[in-house]
Structure formats: C-alpha cells, structure tokens
Design an enzyme around this catalytic site. Structure first.
Site, PDB file in Angstrom:
ATOM      1  N   LYS A 130       0.841  -1.199   0.000  1.00  8.84           N
ATOM      2  CA  LYS A 130       0.000   0.000   0.000  1.00  8.84           C
ATOM      3  C   LYS A 130       0.878   1.253   0.000  1.00  8.84           C
ATOM      4  O   LYS A 130       0.605   2.223  -0.714  1.00  8.84           O
ATOM      5  CB  LYS A 130      -0.945  -0.011   1.205  1.00  8.84           C
ATOM      6  CG  LYS A 130      -2.055  -1.063   1.076  1.00  8.84           C
ATOM      7  CD  LYS A 130      -2.790  -1.313   2.386  1.00  8.84           C
ATOM      8  CE  LYS A 130      -3.749  -2.489   2.256  1.00  8.84           C
ATOM      9  NZ  LYS A 130      -4.355  -2.895   3.545  1.00  8.84           N
ATOM     10  N   ASP A 147     -10.980   2.933   4.435  1.00  2.58           N
ATOM     11  CA  ASP A 147     -11.298   1.511   4.262  1.00  2.58           C
ATOM     12  C   ASP A 147     -12.814   1.311   4.157  1.00  2.58           C
ATOM     13  O   ASP A 147     -13.285   0.257   3.760  1.00  2.58           O
ATOM     14  CB  ASP A 147     -10.778   0.695   5.453  1.00  2.58           C
ATOM     15  CG  ASP A 147      -9.445   0.011   5.129  1.00  2.58           C
ATOM     16  OD1 ASP A 147      -9.178  -0.223   3.936  1.00  2.58           O
ATOM     17  OD2 ASP A 147      -8.689  -0.286   6.072  1.00  2.58           O
ATOM     18  N   GLN A 186      -4.515  -1.955   9.812  1.00  4.03           N
ATOM     19  CA  GLN A 186      -4.279  -3.232   9.142  1.00  4.03           C
ATOM     20  C   GLN A 186      -4.832  -4.368  10.005  1.00  4.03           C
ATOM     21  O   GLN A 186      -4.476  -4.504  11.169  1.00  4.03           O
ATOM     22  CB  GLN A 186      -2.776  -3.419   8.882  1.00  4.03           C
ATOM     23  CG  GLN A 186      -2.432  -4.652   8.080  1.00  4.03           C
ATOM     24  CD  GLN A 186      -3.071  -4.650   6.683  1.00  4.03           C
ATOM     25  OE1 GLN A 186      -3.028  -3.664   5.973  1.00  4.03           O
ATOM     26  NE2 GLN A 186      -3.676  -5.764   6.298  1.00  4.03           N
TER      27      GLN A 186
END
Ligand code: NDP
Length: 288
Positions: A53, A120, A97
C-alpha cells in the site's frame, strides 16, 4: 471457448494513472493527500500488505506513513495514535491493518477512525450509508470488483448476482453495491444448503470465502462473470483463490485470476478513497 481473463493489474494501473492527475491538481492547491497505516504485530502478511500500500502511495504521489506497534501493545496506545491521526491535517486517510492481535477489540479500534478519514469504509456510518445508497467511502474490495465489472462492460442491471460470503468488509457491502445497480442479489454463507443451486443461477458470481477451490465448473452458469475475491496462501507458499480457475475458465465468459485480479484493485480503491478524502478536505478548507 475459454473465458476472458479480467486483468486486475492493468485496471489498477489505469486507476492509479487517473489518480495521479487528481493528486497533481490537489498539490497545486497546496494539499498532498496523506494516508496513515496503523500496523500492530509482526505478521509477515500484514507487513507485506502495508508495504504494498505504501509503495502504491509513492507511485501516485501520496504521502504515506506507517505507525508500527509491537504485538503486545495495549489497546489504549493504539487508540491514542488513531486520535492523533484523526486530528492531523496532513493525514486524510487512516487504515488499521487487520487482523489485530487477539487481545484487541477490533471494532473498538476500527470505529475509532474518524468517519471522514475512514478510507477503508469500515466505519458503521459509512457502511450504514451504503444501505441508503449515499456512501462517502465504500469498502475497497467490493468497490474494486464494481470497477472491474464496469471496466469490462459487464452489464449489472437486471442480472442475477450471487455473492458467496457475508463478511462485513467484503460480502455484505458487495451485495449492497450490486443491489444499488439493480442486480437481483442472493447472499450465500457456510450455512447455505445446496450452494450450487444458487451459484448456477448467477450471471455475476462473486466469491469471498477463503476456501480454496470451493467453486468448480459444474457450479457455474455458462457465460457468467466470475469474480474470485478469495486469497489463501497454500502450504506450498503459492496463492490460491476460491475458484477452480482452470475448470471454470472453460465455462465462464469472464474470470478474475488469483493473484492479479481483485487484489490490485483493492489497493487502487484505497488510494482512490484517500484522494477523495483529500479533495473533500481541500474543498472544505478553501472556500470557492
Ligand atoms: P471471512 O472469513 O470474514 O468470511 C468468509 C465468508 O465465507 C463467511 O461469510 C462464511 O460464511 C463464508 N463461507 C465460508 N465457507 C463457506 C462455504 N463452504 N460455503 C459458503 N460460504 C462459506 O472472510 P473475508 O470476507 O474477510 O475474506 C474472504 C476471502 O477474501 C479471504 O480469502 C480473504 O483473504 C480474501 N480477501 C481478499 C481481498 C482482496 O483484496 N483480494 C480483500 C479481503 C479479503 P459464514 O458467515 O456462515 O461463516
């Protein structure tokens, strides 16, 4: 005839190129989009995902930073970090994460991310808005699937769509997005009886279970678009999808590979959400 392979790597490259232009525009306005990743523990998979990422951010011109914590860190320290990031004007997107270590309450941490930095799309406000069709940040994996369908001009309205898997981050939002585009949607789970009776009806079949090879050719309708979200590392160290690729390729009209299908699009849509967050920030900061 073998079905067409949907190239997620090429589609993600196209998304990144579009984003680069938007980032340049933002930079001219004095705003560099910034993404912060919160990484707890030393799982090699999580480290790899965060590294990928960050690399993608560099390519598009985003500022990226990683906040690392040891696996035994207390929840409060992580929450404090997220609070600081929520208030940091250089950061427009925050990702936690997953998975977090067992002693964490995952939802407490995920829900601590400010709604307008929730790139997200996991905040209940953003997921709830998806139900109403007014989503600010949609979860990245289903967004990436929608983009892949559109890039390949696969019709959605009026089709039978079947989503196998009902997780909050993939299956459920996926079903909502297909529904919003006028597909008739079924959601299947591990409790579904006679799964094949559903999958064989699907014009669009999206599978997100983490069960390698779950979907075989007899379970697929001829001419279907088949999207494999699943990714599992096998004992031999390779990546396997939920779909028997070689078998299903002879039957489907379109099929995503693993790797190289949905995965790259997930990262691309994360960047897209971060750029969108920065654009919103820039519009709010500079009255026009
Ligand atoms: P979860 O484990 O949260 O959910 C899996 C879902 O699959 C559950 O709803 C479960 O049903 C269902 N399921 C399991 N076995 C079966 C079965 N035999 N028949 C029908 N349904 C079944 O996983 P995620 O949604 O987080 O991820 C799914 C997969 O997608 C994983 O391989 C993950 O690594 C991958 N993934 C890939 C991404 C990418 O970018 N490519 C991003 C995110 C995930 P039930 O609810 O009844 O238990």
């Amino acid at each position: 005839m073998a079905g067409q392979i949907i190239d997620g790597v090429a589609a993600a490259r196209k998304v990144r190129a579009e984003l680069k232009t938007r980032v340049e525009t933002l930079k001219r306005r004095g705003v560099q989009p910034g993404l912060a990743a919160v990484l707890v523990g030393d799982s090699p998979a999580s480290q790899l995902y965060v590294r990928n990422k960050s690399r993608a951010c560099d390519e598009v011109g985003l500022h990226a930073e990683v906040h690392r914590f040891p696996a035994d860190v207390g929840e409060r320290a992580v929450l404090e970090c997220i609070r600081e990031l929520n208030a940091n004007p250089r950061i427009h997107g925050i990702l936690v994460q997953l998975p977090l270590p067992r002693h964490f309450d995952t939802q407490t941490v995920v829900q601590a991310v400010a709604v307008d930095k929730d790139v997200d799309g996991f905040n209940w406000c953003n997921l709830g808005a998806l139900l109403g069709g007014t989503c600010r940040f949609a979860p990245c994996t289903p967004s990436g699937v929608m983009r892949l369908l559109d890039e390949n001009s696969i019709a959605i309205a009026g089709t039978n769509a079947v989503v196998v898997g009902r997780s909050v981050i993939v299956g459920r939002p996926m079903a909502m997005m297909l529904l919003a585009r006028d597909a008739t949607v079924s959601i299947c789970t591990s409790k579904t009886r006679n799964l094949d009776e559903y999958t064989r009806l699907a014009d669009i079949l999206v599978v997100a279970t983490g069960r390698p090879g779950l979907i075989t050719a007899p379970m697929v309708k001829a001419g279907a678009a088949v999207i494999d979200v699943g990714i599992t590392r096998t004992a031999e160290g390779r990546f396997a999808g939920d779909i028997d690729f070689d078998g299903v390729r002879g039957k489907a009209a379109y099929l995503t590979p693993v790797p190289g299908g949905v995965g790259p699009m997930t990262v691309a849509m994360l960047l897209a959400n971060t750029v969108k967050a920065a654009e919103r920030f820039a519009s709010a900061a500079v009255p026009r």
